[in-house]
Design an enzyme around this catalytic site. Structure first.
Site, short mmCIF file in Angstrom:
data_model
loop_
_atom_site.label_atom_id
_atom_site.label_comp_id
_atom_site.label_asym_id
_atom_site.label_seq_id
_atom_site.Cartn_x
_atom_site.Cartn_y
_atom_site.Cartn_z
CE LYS A 102 40.28 38.71 40.22
NZ LYS A 102 39.99 37.17 41.59
CE1 TYR A 133 67.90 51.21 24.28
CE2 TYR A 133 65.45 49.84 24.72
CZ TYR A 133 66.47 51.00 23.98
OH TYR A 133 65.19 51.79 23.81
C1 LIG Z 1 39.73 35.89 41.29
C2 LIG Z 1 38.59 34.86 42.10
C3 LIG Z 1 38.10 33.87 41.54
C4 LIG Z 1 38.08 33.58 40.10
O1 LIG Z 1 39.49 32.46 40.29
P1 LIG Z 1 39.71 31.91 39.35
O2 LIG Z 1 41.28 31.10 39.77
O3 LIG Z 1 41.06 33.34 37.94
O4 LIG Z 1 39.07 31.49 38.60
C5 LIG Z 1 37.64 33.63 42.16
N1 LIG Z 1 36.53 34.24 43.79
C6 LIG Z 1 37.33 35.01 44.23
C7 LIG Z 1 37.76 35.75 45.37
C8 LIG Z 1 38.62 35.71 43.57
O5 LIG Z 1 39.17 37.08 43.54
#
Ligand SMILES: *Cc1c(COP(=O)(O)O)cnc(C)c1O
Length: 348
Positions: free
Chosen positions: A37, A246
């Site tokens: 994702k 800054y």
């Molecule tokens: C993002 C996510 C994962 C992966 O999690 P990590 O901590 O990056 O390994 C797995 N399951 C769900 C439902 C997620 O939202």
């Protein structure tokens, strides 16, 4: 000489991503999926997914249907591509066209799915206490028999505290997940990266690692995946008592050499990391001084023997989690913030 190049370079080591997937896979006896994702945690979902498919991953997870369509384009027809947000209104065409598997989160999604796409693959997401996605025990008990008759691809839930192995929430969610899925034949999944490391009772039939593939905690044994090198635009001498950047927030205590580096918060170098972050000239750490600006950071290079042409922000000495600590955030946010402005170089 690349002196004219003002753009920082993000190197993404695909051999390390493959090695991390294999290492996580070797920790379990079940199937290991891959979470890609948010554009593959900022590293390029298509190329990352292809590397993972070549390593052996056959199931992929994304947050929403559009991301799934892109992964389908990158991987072709074979792999299973699952969507955490489930079957949202308006998703039907894209789910059908790209043969995506929605992880249904509610009775409403279940009804929408069986009505719009009867016979089309789906999974079920259960809430075991995180209160973010999935059906709660009451909702689930009303739906359970009907849902199972439809032959789900997977039943899953997600752990809220898996990066803290001693947290009592882990055992609580495990117990509830077992209760909610007792006597079911569908494959089950509870563990992301952190859950894999909690041990075999958390593994079930499929794990869903994300961050560990990309070199982040809690998978401490991960091979680092990203390297970030930024060119030095200028080096100037600053006298004791002069300020840099800054807000005059840094004042030289001694005559100093200050390098101005071409990367800033618009490239994901979070402003908050400023006073605690290091930048490397080869093996030598140098302090970031003054505030991080939109396109630039300033670095104290007084103690170096030679003037650096580039300085490195992410490397074997400083991981995404080190940088996250300096910024008061987590490796996930550093990775997914890495900007689109970098020249990206794929290694391996
Ligand atoms: C993002 C996510 C994962 C992966 O999690 P990590 O901590 O990056 O390994 C797995 N399951 C769900 C439902 C997620 O939202």
């Amino acid at each position: 000489m690349n002196r004219a190049m003002g753009t920082a370079r993000l190197s993404i080591n695909h051999s390390a991503i493959a090695a991390n997937w294999r290492a996580l896979d070797a920790l379990t006896r079940c199937e290991t999926a891959a979470v890609v994702k948010a554009d593959g945690y900022g590293l390029g979902a298509g190329p990352v997914a292809r590397t993972l498919a070549r390593s052996g991953a056959r199931v992929f997870f994304v947050a929403m249907a559009e991301e799934g369509a892109a992964i389908r384009g990158a991987l072709g027809p074979e792999p299973q591509i699952c969507v955490f947000s489930g079957h949202m209104e308006g998703d039907t065409d894209i789910l059908r066209a790209h043969r995506l598997t929605p992880m249904l989160n509610s009775v409403d999604q279940m009804l929408r799915h069986v009505e719009a796409l009867p016979g089309h693959s789906f999974g079920l997401q259960l809430d075991t206490g995180m209160n973010r996605l999935g059906m709660e025990p009451g909702e689930w008990s009303a739906l359970r028999e009907i849902a199972i008759e439809q032959n789900p691809f997977l039943i899953m839930s997600h752990l809220a505290c898996a990066d803290e192995p001693d947290h009592p929430m882990n055992a609580h969610q495990l117990r509830l997940f077992r209760d909610m899925t007792a006597e079911m034949e569908a494959p089950r999944s509870l563990a992301a990266t952190g859950g894999i490391l909690l041990g075999p009772e958390y593994h079930f039939e499929l794990t869903r690692p994300g961050i560990g593939l990309y070199g982040g905690l809690p998978f401490a044994e991960a091979e680092p995946v990203v390297r970030l090198d930024a060119p030095v635009i200028q080096i100037r001498t600053v006298e004791a008592g002069e300020s840099v950047g800054y807000g005059n927030s840094w004042i030289a205590q001694r005559p100093s050499q200050i390098a101005t580096v071409s990367a800033g918060y618009a490239d994901g170098l979070i402003r908050a990391m400023g006073p605690r972050a290091l930048v490397y000239a080869g093996e030598k750490p140098c302090a970031v001084v003054g505030r991080v600006s939109m396109d630039l950071i300033t670095v104290d290079v007084t103690d170096l023997d030679t003037a650096p042409e580039t300085l490195s922000l992410l490397n074997a000495h400083q991981t995404v989690d080190d940088l996250a600590l300096a910024a008061g955030t987590i490796g996930y946010e550093i990775l997914t913030s890495l900007g689109a402005r970098y020249k990206r170089k794929v290694l391996g």
